[in-house]
Design a protein around this motif. Structure first.
Motif, short mmCIF file in Angstrom:
data_model
loop_
_atom_site.label_atom_id
_atom_site.label_comp_id
_atom_site.label_asym_id
_atom_site.label_seq_id
_atom_site.Cartn_x
_atom_site.Cartn_y
_atom_site.Cartn_z
N PRO A 175 0.80 -1.11 0.12
CA PRO A 175 0.04 -0.12 0.08
C PRO A 175 0.88 1.25 0.01
CG PRO A 175 -0.01 -1.04 2.31
CD PRO A 175 0.87 -1.85 1.32
N PHE A 176 0.44 2.56 -0.64
CA PHE A 176 1.16 3.61 -0.40
C PHE A 176 1.11 4.38 0.68
CE2 PHE A 176 -2.80 4.90 -2.82
CZ PHE A 176 -3.14 5.97 -2.31
N GLN A 177 0.00 4.13 1.32
CA GLN A 177 -0.38 4.78 2.71
C GLN A 177 -1.18 3.94 3.68
OE1 GLN A 177 0.87 6.64 5.02
NE2 GLN A 177 0.45 8.60 3.64
N VAL A 178 -0.56 3.85 4.93
CA VAL A 178 -1.14 2.94 6.06
C VAL A 178 -1.76 4.16 6.89
CG1 VAL A 178 -0.87 1.39 7.93
CG2 VAL A 178 0.30 1.24 6.02
N HIS A 179 -3.22 3.86 7.27
CA HIS A 179 -4.21 4.95 8.06
C HIS A 179 -4.15 4.31 9.59
CE1 HIS A 179 -4.28 7.03 4.27
NE2 HIS A 179 -4.88 5.71 3.77
N CYS A 180 -3.58 4.77 10.50
CA CYS A 180 -3.69 4.09 11.81
C CYS A 180 -4.69 4.85 12.55
CB CYS A 180 -2.36 4.03 12.54
SG CYS A 180 -1.08 3.26 11.42
N ASP A 181 -4.86 4.45 13.84
CA ASP A 181 -5.53 5.27 15.09
C ASP A 181 -6.88 4.55 15.50
OD1 ASP A 181 -3.93 7.36 15.24
OD2 ASP A 181 -5.08 8.76 14.06
N HIS A 182 -7.35 3.83 14.93
CA HIS A 182 -8.49 2.96 15.32
C HIS A 182 -8.06 1.85 16.38
CE1 HIS A 182 -12.14 4.34 13.24
NE2 HIS A 182 -11.56 4.32 12.06
N THR A 183 -8.67 1.83 17.46
CA THR A 183 -8.15 0.63 18.32
C THR A 183 -8.96 -0.66 18.36
OG1 THR A 183 -9.85 1.36 20.11
CG2 THR A 183 -7.72 2.63 19.93
N SER A 184 -9.69 -0.84 17.23
CA SER A 184 -10.37 -2.17 17.20
C SER A 184 -10.51 -2.35 15.68
CB SER A 184 -11.72 -2.23 17.71
OG SER A 184 -12.32 -3.51 17.70
N ALA A 185 -11.20 -3.52 15.34
CA ALA A 185 -11.47 -4.01 13.92
C ALA A 185 -12.12 -2.72 12.99
CB ALA A 185 -12.00 -5.32 13.62
N VAL A 186 -11.74 -2.43 11.93
CA VAL A 186 -12.19 -1.40 11.10
C VAL A 186 -13.36 -2.14 10.11
CG1 VAL A 186 -12.11 0.59 9.40
CG2 VAL A 186 -10.15 -0.08 11.09
N ILE A 187 -14.51 -1.63 10.05
CA ILE A 187 -15.71 -2.38 9.74
C ILE A 187 -16.02 -1.75 8.13
CG2 ILE A 187 -18.10 -3.17 9.82
CD1 ILE A 187 -16.05 -4.35 11.69
N THR A 188 -16.05 -0.41 8.29
CA THR A 188 -16.56 0.09 6.98
C THR A 188 -15.84 1.44 6.79
OG1 THR A 188 -18.51 1.33 6.14
CG2 THR A 188 -18.11 1.22 8.55
N VAL A 189 -15.90 1.69 5.35
CA VAL A 189 -15.12 2.97 5.06
C VAL A 189 -15.83 3.40 3.74
CG1 VAL A 189 -13.67 1.62 3.28
CG2 VAL A 189 -12.71 3.79 3.96
N ASP A 190 -15.70 4.85 3.42
CA ASP A 190 -16.50 5.58 2.31
C ASP A 190 -15.59 6.84 1.83
OD1 ASP A 190 -18.36 5.69 0.31
OD2 ASP A 190 -19.55 7.06 1.42
N TYR A 191 -15.31 7.21 0.74
CA TYR A 191 -14.67 8.32 0.32
C TYR A 191 -15.57 9.34 0.17
CZ TYR A 191 -10.16 7.09 -0.81
OH TYR A 191 -8.52 6.71 -0.79
N SER A 192 -15.13 10.73 0.44
CA SER A 192 -15.87 11.96 0.14
C SER A 192 -15.99 12.09 -1.40
CB SER A 192 -15.10 13.05 0.84
OG SER A 192 -14.03 13.30 0.05
N PRO A 193 -16.84 13.00 -2.06
CA PRO A 193 -16.93 12.83 -3.57
C PRO A 193 -15.81 13.68 -4.01
CG PRO A 193 -18.46 14.34 -2.33
CD PRO A 193 -18.06 13.52 -1.40
N THR A 194 -14.84 14.53 -3.19
CA THR A 194 -13.81 15.32 -3.76
C THR A 194 -12.42 14.23 -3.80
OG1 THR A 194 -13.03 15.76 -1.50
CG2 THR A 194 -14.47 17.38 -2.63
N GLY A 195 -12.57 12.96 -3.11
CA GLY A 195 -11.48 11.99 -3.31
C GLY A 195 -10.36 12.59 -2.22
N LYS A 196 -10.33 13.61 -1.73
CA LYS A 196 -9.29 14.03 -0.80
C LYS A 196 -9.39 13.44 0.71
CE LYS A 196 -8.42 18.56 -3.12
NZ LYS A 196 -8.48 20.11 -2.84
N GLU A 197 -10.41 12.99 1.00
CA GLU A 197 -10.70 12.40 2.58
C GLU A 197 -11.73 11.17 2.46
OE1 GLU A 197 -10.66 16.30 5.29
OE2 GLU A 197 -12.40 16.02 4.16
N PHE A 198 -11.57 10.32 3.57
CA PHE A 198 -12.50 9.37 3.58
C PHE A 198 -12.80 9.05 5.26
CE2 PHE A 198 -8.41 7.47 3.75
CZ PHE A 198 -8.21 6.67 4.77
N VAL A 199 -14.05 8.68 5.23
CA VAL A 199 -14.55 8.20 6.64
C VAL A 199 -14.63 6.89 6.92
CG1 VAL A 199 -16.93 8.39 5.67
CG2 VAL A 199 -16.22 8.75 8.36
N SER A 200 -14.41 6.41 8.07
CA SER A 200 -14.22 4.98 8.47
C SER A 200 -14.82 4.76 9.88
CB SER A 200 -12.93 4.61 8.69
OG SER A 200 -12.25 5.23 9.70
#
Length: 445
Positions: free
Chosen positions: A274-299
Motif C-alpha cells: 500500500p502507498f499509505q497506512v492509516h492508523c488510529d483505530h483501536t479495534s477492527a475497522v468495519i466500513t469505509v467511504d470516500y468523500s466526493p472530492t477524493g481528498k478524504e474518507f470516513v471509517s
C-alpha cells in the motif's frame, strides 16, 4: 527636466532636547507592521481555539429500525435521499432534510446483506440471506398501496453483497461466487471464482466502470474486469479485509478497512504494497467511504467511533463518538461533501457534519472572508507547538484512551525486540521491513 533628489528633514530624526524620546521612522503600511508576525500568531491562536469551541458535529439521528442497521446507500441523483437496510430484512427510504422515513417495506426474510441503487436512481436492488435478489421502486408508493418487488431472482448460492455499475444496466453480486447480472435476465451473464470459500463485499469502480473488486474469506482482495473471462489479480493480507471503497477522483486508488485496526490505500497498478497506512483505530475497522472530492474518507470501527482521514495522511484529522453509539456497521459521505451518515447496531442512523466547526446555512461575504482568513492563518502557524497541540487535541472515551496507550506500549516493545534481535544476529539476517510491507503475504496474477 525632472530631477529626483534625496531629502532628509532633521526634524524627523533629531531630538529637540536631551530629555526628548528618540524618533523612530515608521511606515504605516499595514503589510509592513513591525509586529505583524506576533499579531497574526495571536489571531491564529484565537482562531484554532474558537474552532474547538464551535466543534459540535452531531446534527441528528434517524430512528425507526427495529434491528441493527446493516447497510446504508446514497441516492445517485438526489442529495436528500438515502436508503438503509437492517438485520431483520427491512428497508427504509429516508428524507434527510426532514429527518423522516418516506416509506419502508420488508424486503427479505432474515439478514439483509446488501443494498444498492440503479445508476438512474429509479430502482433499488437488495440481496439477503434468503438467497434472493429483489428489485424495488425507489419512489414512495401511493397512499395505502403495498410495495411489491419489480422482479425477484432466485440464486443458487449464498449472497453477501451487491454493487451496481455506474454506467450500464449491469450489477454484480458476491457470495460463493462473483456473478454479473443484467436487468433483463434472471441468470448471471458471468461467474468468476478463484479458489476461495466466500466473498463478503464487492464494489464497482465509479470511473472505470468495467472494473470491480471483492474481499474474500481467505484474507484476499481480488480485482476483476467484466470484459475478461476470469479474475485479474489477487492480493493476500495477514488479516481479513472487511470493506473496500474506490476513490471517485483517482480511479486507480482504493482504500480497504482491515481487521488489524488499520486502513490501507492501494494503487491497483502496484499492489505489492500500500502507498499509505492509516492508523488510529483501536479495534477492527468495519466500513469505509470516500468523500466526493477524493481528498478524504470516513471509517467506522468496532471501537464505537468514526474517524475522518485525509487520503494522503496516516493519522485521522477528527474522531466522532457519542455515549449511546455502539459498534459501527456502515458509513456514507454525502455527495455534497457536507455531511456524514453512520449506522450502528443499536438501530440508529446518525447525521454528522463533515467539518465539525463549520457553520450551517448561508454565509455572508464578511463571514466568508473572515473564515478564509482564519484558515490561512491556521495553515501558516500549523507547525507551532501550542497551536498544533490545540488543533490536534480530542477528548475520547475512556476505553479508546486506554486501548491507545496499550497499543503504544505493544508497538514500542515490538520495536525494541526487533532492534535487539538485529543487534545480536548476523548482519543482514534480520532485515528491515517497512510498515507498508509487513501486512502483505503475497500477490498473484
Amino acid at each position: 527636466m525632472k530631477v529626483k533628489v534625496l531629502c532628509r528633514n532633521p526634524d524627523d530624526y533629531l531630538r529637540e532636547t536631551k530629555r526628548d524620546l528618540y524618533k523612530v521612522p515608521r511606515n504605516y503600511d499595514p503589510n509592513l507592521h513591525p509586529f505583524e508576525a506576533p499579531r497574526e500568531y495571536i489571531r491564529a491562536l484565537n482562531a484554532v481555539k474558537l474552532e474547538r469551541v464551535f466543534a459540535k458535529p452531531f446534527i441528528g439521528n434517524l430512528e425507526g429500525h427495529k434491528e441493527g442497521v446493516s447497510c446504508i446507500v446514497k441516492h445517485p441523483a438526489r442529495l436528500s435521499s438515502v436508503a438503509s437496510g437492517s438485520y431483520d430484512g427491512e428497508v427504509r427510504i429516508w428524507d434527510l432534510p426532514q429527518q423522516a422515513c418516506i416509506h419502508s417495506f420488508q424486503a427479505h426474510d432474515g439478514f439483509l446483506r446488501g443494498i444498492t441503487f440503479h445508476s438512474d436512481g429509479q430502482k433499488l436492488i437488495t440481496v439477503g440471506d434468503d438467497k434472493t435478489i429483489k428489485m424495488w421502486p425507489s419512489n414512495a408508493p401511493k397512499l395505502g398501496a403495498d410495495v411489491e418487488p419489480l422482479n425477484t431472482i432466485l440464486s443458487r448460492t449464498v449472497l453477501m453483497g451487491v454493487s451496481h455499475n455506474y454506467r450500464k444496466d449491469v450489477f454484480a453480486t458476491c457470495g460463493e461466487l462473483c456473478q454479473i447480472w443484467e436487468h433483463s435476465r434472471n441468470e448471471p451473464i458471468h461467474s468468476y471464482q478463484w479458489g476461495v470459500d466466500s466473498l463478503h463485499t464487492i464494489a464497482f469502480n465509479p470511473v472505470e466502470s468495467d472494473l470491480l473488486v471483492t474481499c474474500a474469506s481467505d484474507r484476499s482482495i481480488i480485482l476483476y474486469d467484466t470484459r475478461d473471462t476470469g479474475p485479474m489479480r489477487k492480493l493476500v493480507m495477514t488479516l481479513r479485509t472487511n470493506q473496500i471503497s474506490w476513490n471517485p477522483m483517482e480511479p486507480f486508488v482504493f482504500t480497504t478497512a482491515n481487521e488489524d485496526y488499520n486502513l490501507y490505500s492501494f494503487d491497483m497498478r502496484k499492489l505489492n504494497a500500500p502507498f499509505q497506512v492509516h492508523c488510529d483505530h483501536t479495534s477492527a475497522v468495519i466500513t469505509v467511504d470516500y468523500s466526493p472530492t477524493g481528498k478524504e474518507f470516513v471509517s467506522g470501527s468496532y471501537d464505537k467511533s468514526i474517524r475522518i482521514f485525509e487520503a494522503a495522511k496516516g493519522h485521522s484529522r477528527d474522531i466522532y463518538h457519542t455515549k449511546r453509539m455502539q459498534r459501527l456497521t456502515s458509513v456514507a459521505w454525502s455527495l455534497d461533501n457536507k455531511y456524514i451518515l453512520s449506522g450502528s447496531d443499536e438501530m440508529n442512523i446518525r447525521i454528522w457534519k463533515a467539518r465539525a466547526s463549520e457553520k450551517l446555512g448561508v454565509l455572508r461575504p464578511r463571514e466568508k472572508a473572515a473564515f478564509n482568513y482564519n484558515e490561512s492563518l491556521k495553515a501558516k502557524f500549523a507547525a507551532h507547538p501550542h497551536i498544533r497541540r490545540i488543533a490536534h487535541h480530542r477528548q475520547v472515551p475512556k476505553h479508546i484512551y486506554n486501548a491507545q496507550k496499550e497499543h503504544r506500549i505493544i508497538k514500542e516493545k515490538q520495536k525494541k525486540k526487533e532492534a535487539r534481535r538485529r543487534a545480536h544476529s548476523k548482519p543482514g539476517s534480520v532485515p528491515f521491513i517497512s510498515e507498508k510491507k509487513k501486512h502483505i503475504v503475497k500477490e498473484q496474477e
